[in-house]
Write a protein that holds these residues in place. Sequence first.
Motif, PDB file in Angstrom:
ATOM      1  N   PHE A  65       0.859  -1.176   0.000  1.00  0.00           N
ATOM      2  CA  PHE A  65       0.000   0.000   0.000  1.00  0.00           C
ATOM      3  C   PHE A  65       0.898   1.230   0.000  1.00  0.00           C
ATOM      4  CE2 PHE A  65      -2.407  -3.353   1.981  1.00  0.00           C
ATOM      5  CZ  PHE A  65      -3.717  -3.157   1.552  1.00  0.00           C
ATOM      6  N   ASN A  66       0.696   2.110  -0.954  1.00  0.00           N
ATOM      7  CA  ASN A  66       1.452   3.356  -0.980  1.00  0.00           C
ATOM      8  C   ASN A  66       0.477   4.479  -0.665  1.00  0.00           C
ATOM      9  OD1 ASN A  66       2.947   5.629  -1.446  1.00  0.00           O
ATOM     10  ND2 ASN A  66       3.767   4.951  -3.409  1.00  0.00           N
ATOM     11  N   ASN A  67       0.446   4.893   0.586  1.00  0.00           N
ATOM     12  CA  ASN A  67      -0.487   5.928   1.030  1.00  0.00           C
ATOM     13  C   ASN A  67       0.054   7.338   0.828  1.00  0.00           C
ATOM     14  OD1 ASN A  67      -2.342   3.972   1.842  1.00  0.00           O
ATOM     15  ND2 ASN A  67      -1.357   3.756   3.827  1.00  0.00           N
ATOM     16  N   LYS A  68       1.263   7.449   0.292  1.00  0.00           N
ATOM     17  CA  LYS A  68       1.876   8.769   0.121  1.00  0.00           C
ATOM     18  C   LYS A  68       1.463   9.429  -1.182  1.00  0.00           C
ATOM     19  CE  LYS A  68       5.771   7.532   3.001  1.00  0.00           C
ATOM     20  NZ  LYS A  68       7.187   7.260   3.085  1.00  0.00           N
ATOM     21  N   THR A  69       0.963   8.640  -2.133  1.00  0.00           N
ATOM     22  CA  THR A  69       0.552   9.218  -3.418  1.00  0.00           C
ATOM     23  C   THR A  69      -0.919   9.596  -3.371  1.00  0.00           C
ATOM     24  OG1 THR A  69      -0.011   7.045  -4.311  1.00  0.00           O
ATOM     25  CG2 THR A  69       2.236   7.853  -4.715  1.00  0.00           C
ATOM     26  N   ILE A  70      -1.297  10.517  -4.224  1.00  0.00           N
ATOM     27  CA  ILE A  70      -2.701  10.905  -4.342  1.00  0.00           C
ATOM     28  C   ILE A  70      -3.087  10.704  -5.800  1.00  0.00           C
ATOM     29  CG2 ILE A  70      -4.377  12.766  -4.151  1.00  0.00           C
ATOM     30  CD1 ILE A  70      -2.661  13.932  -1.931  1.00  0.00           C
ATOM     31  N   PRO A  71      -4.034   9.839  -6.134  1.00  0.00           N
ATOM     32  CA  PRO A  71      -4.703   8.946  -5.187  1.00  0.00           C
ATOM     33  C   PRO A  71      -3.746   7.864  -4.685  1.00  0.00           C
ATOM     34  CG  PRO A  71      -5.323   8.392  -7.444  1.00  0.00           C
ATOM     35  CD  PRO A  71      -4.445   9.608  -7.521  1.00  0.00           C
ATOM     36  N   LYS A  72      -4.148   7.251  -3.596  1.00  0.00           N
ATOM     37  CA  LYS A  72      -3.333   6.170  -3.031  1.00  0.00           C
ATOM     38  C   LYS A  72      -3.142   5.075  -4.077  1.00  0.00           C
ATOM     39  CE  LYS A  72      -5.033   7.019   1.603  1.00  0.00           C
ATOM     40  NZ  LYS A  72      -5.771   6.500   2.741  1.00  0.00           N
ATOM     41  N   THR A  73      -1.972   4.500  -4.096  1.00  0.00           N
ATOM     42  CA  THR A  73      -1.662   3.451  -5.063  1.00  0.00           C
ATOM     43  C   THR A  73      -1.438   2.138  -4.326  1.00  0.00           C
ATOM     44  OG1 THR A  73      -0.565   5.114  -6.433  1.00  0.00           O
ATOM     45  CG2 THR A  73      -0.136   2.813  -6.968  1.00  0.00           C
ATOM     46  N   THR A  74      -2.014   1.092  -4.864  1.00  0.00           N
ATOM     47  CA  THR A  74      -1.825  -0.240  -4.297  1.00  0.00           C
ATOM     48  C   THR A  74      -1.177  -1.116  -5.362  1.00  0.00           C
ATOM     49  OG1 THR A  74      -3.835   0.070  -2.994  1.00  0.00           O
ATOM     50  CG2 THR A  74      -2.990  -2.168  -3.182  1.00  0.00           C
ATOM     51  N   TYR A  75      -0.134  -1.815  -4.944  1.00  0.00           N
ATOM     52  CA  TYR A  75       0.605  -2.699  -5.838  1.00  0.00           C
ATOM     53  C   TYR A  75       0.380  -4.131  -5.392  1.00  0.00           C
ATOM     54  CZ  TYR A  75       3.043   1.635  -6.944  1.00  0.00           C
ATOM     55  OH  TYR A  75       3.344   2.920  -7.319  1.00  0.00           O
ATOM     56  N   LEU A  76      -0.016  -4.973  -6.335  1.00  0.00           N
ATOM     57  CA  LEU A  76      -0.181  -6.392  -6.058  1.00  0.00           C
ATOM     58  C   LEU A  76       0.869  -7.125  -6.884  1.00  0.00           C
ATOM     59  CD1 LEU A  76      -3.558  -8.333  -6.051  1.00  0.00           C
ATOM     60  CD2 LEU A  76      -1.400  -9.370  -6.655  1.00  0.00           C
ATOM     61  N   TYR A  77       1.810  -7.723  -6.189  1.00  0.00           N
ATOM     62  CA  TYR A  77       2.852  -8.524  -6.826  1.00  0.00           C
ATOM     63  C   TYR A  77       2.383  -9.970  -6.817  1.00  0.00           C
ATOM     64  CZ  TYR A  77       6.025  -4.557  -6.153  1.00  0.00           C
ATOM     65  OH  TYR A  77       6.617  -3.331  -6.207  1.00  0.00           O
ATOM     66  N   TYR A  78       2.482 -10.632  -7.968  1.00  0.00           N
ATOM     67  CA  TYR A  78       2.039 -12.024  -8.017  1.00  0.00           C
ATOM     68  C   TYR A  78       3.038 -12.878  -8.790  1.00  0.00           C
ATOM     69  CZ  TYR A  78       0.452 -11.127 -12.807  1.00  0.00           C
ATOM     70  OH  TYR A  78       0.395 -10.806 -14.137  1.00  0.00           O
ATOM     71  N   ASN A  79       3.120 -14.129  -8.372  1.00  0.00           N
ATOM     72  CA  ASN A  79       4.055 -15.077  -8.961  1.00  0.00           C
ATOM     73  C   ASN A  79       3.464 -15.632 -10.249  1.00  0.00           C
ATOM     74  OD1 ASN A  79       5.826 -17.100  -9.621  1.00  0.00           O
ATOM     75  ND2 ASN A  79       6.021 -17.876  -7.545  1.00  0.00           N
ATOM     76  N   ASP A  80       3.915 -15.092 -11.370  1.00  0.00           N
ATOM     77  CA  ASP A  80       3.392 -15.498 -12.672  1.00  0.00           C
ATOM     78  C   ASP A  80       3.968 -16.833 -13.149  1.00  0.00           C
ATOM     79  OD1 ASP A  80       5.681 -13.754 -12.749  1.00  0.00           O
ATOM     80  OD2 ASP A  80       5.528 -13.676 -14.917  1.00  0.00           O
ATOM     81  N   ASN A  81       4.808 -17.467 -12.327  1.00  0.00           N
ATOM     82  CA  ASN A  81       5.320 -18.811 -12.648  1.00  0.00           C
ATOM     83  C   ASN A  81       4.441 -19.914 -12.067  1.00  0.00           C
ATOM     84  OD1 ASN A  81       7.580 -18.070 -14.195  1.00  0.00           O
ATOM     85  ND2 ASN A  81       8.680 -17.543 -12.323  1.00  0.00           N
ATOM     86  N   GLN A  82       3.420 -19.529 -11.323  1.00  0.00           N
ATOM     87  CA  GLN A  82       2.479 -20.502 -10.763  1.00  0.00           C
ATOM     88  C   GLN A  82       1.468 -20.889 -11.841  1.00  0.00           C
ATOM     89  OE1 GLN A  82       2.666 -21.844  -7.869  1.00  0.00           O
ATOM     90  NE2 GLN A  82       3.695 -20.432  -6.486  1.00  0.00           N
ATOM     91  N   ILE A  83       0.713 -21.950 -11.582  1.00  0.00           N
ATOM     92  CA  ILE A  83      -0.352 -22.318 -12.509  1.00  0.00           C
ATOM     93  C   ILE A  83      -1.446 -21.248 -12.440  1.00  0.00           C
ATOM     94  CG2 ILE A  83       0.146 -24.799 -12.434  1.00  0.00           C
ATOM     95  CD1 ILE A  83      -2.324 -25.080 -10.600  1.00  0.00           C
ATOM     96  N   ARG A  84      -2.185 -21.118 -13.518  1.00  0.00           N
ATOM     97  CA  ARG A  84      -3.196 -20.053 -13.641  1.00  0.00           C
ATOM     98  C   ARG A  84      -4.198 -20.069 -12.476  1.00  0.00           C
ATOM     99  NH1 ARG A  84      -3.599 -15.466 -16.623  1.00  0.00           N
ATOM    100  NH2 ARG A  84      -5.690 -15.032 -17.279  1.00  0.00           N
ATOM    101  N   GLU A  85      -4.651 -21.244 -12.082  1.00  0.00           N
ATOM    102  CA  GLU A  85      -5.619 -21.343 -10.992  1.00  0.00           C
ATOM    103  C   GLU A  85      -5.044 -20.798  -9.682  1.00  0.00           C
ATOM    104  OE1 GLU A  85      -6.522 -24.648 -13.926  1.00  0.00           O
ATOM    105  OE2 GLU A  85      -4.730 -23.833 -13.003  1.00  0.00           O
TER     106      GLU A  85
END
Length: 186
Positions: A65-85
Amino acid sequence: MNEFDVMDQLALQLRCDYNFYDKRIDIFDLAKKLRIKLIKYSSLSINQRDILENEFSIKDAFTIFNNKTIPKTTYLYYNDNQIRERIRFSMAHEIKHIICNESNPTSKDEMMAGHFARSLLVPSCILISENYQKASDVSRDFNISRQSAKYALKAAMNRFYFSKFQYSKLELEYIEKYEKMLLLQK
């Protein structure tokens, strides 16, 4: 209403709010609509991935969660080497943390995020209304793992058989719109 019912309702409300009436919710599109910035693990350096997995034991996904930016920015990092499900489940799990503003989730928050993810990907009201019986059918139709499908079926069956089953108002509205979408697709 217990905490699990609250998570079921929250997940279904999210589907309604963003017009997801198909069985297979497009989790990437939902993240986009929620203005979540998605970042693949493969875009990180080998050293960064090593730190995530070995020092922090983060293998599937995490949120910043980046609460310092306006609007607030949320970053979701995900492991794209996993199976799609697995990717879809991990992202749904993280979306719960995001919409509930859980920057430091507790173990209870984590448990509820797992329940929320299952509810978002596979609404119990659809399993019940369409009388699903086999995990293989749930897995195929909702694009989730066989294990997640077993949990989803068990939750729906428990709700149907071991409680005074009644659809909520939101579930009835969702089923009605879901069935209309099915008719339009024919």
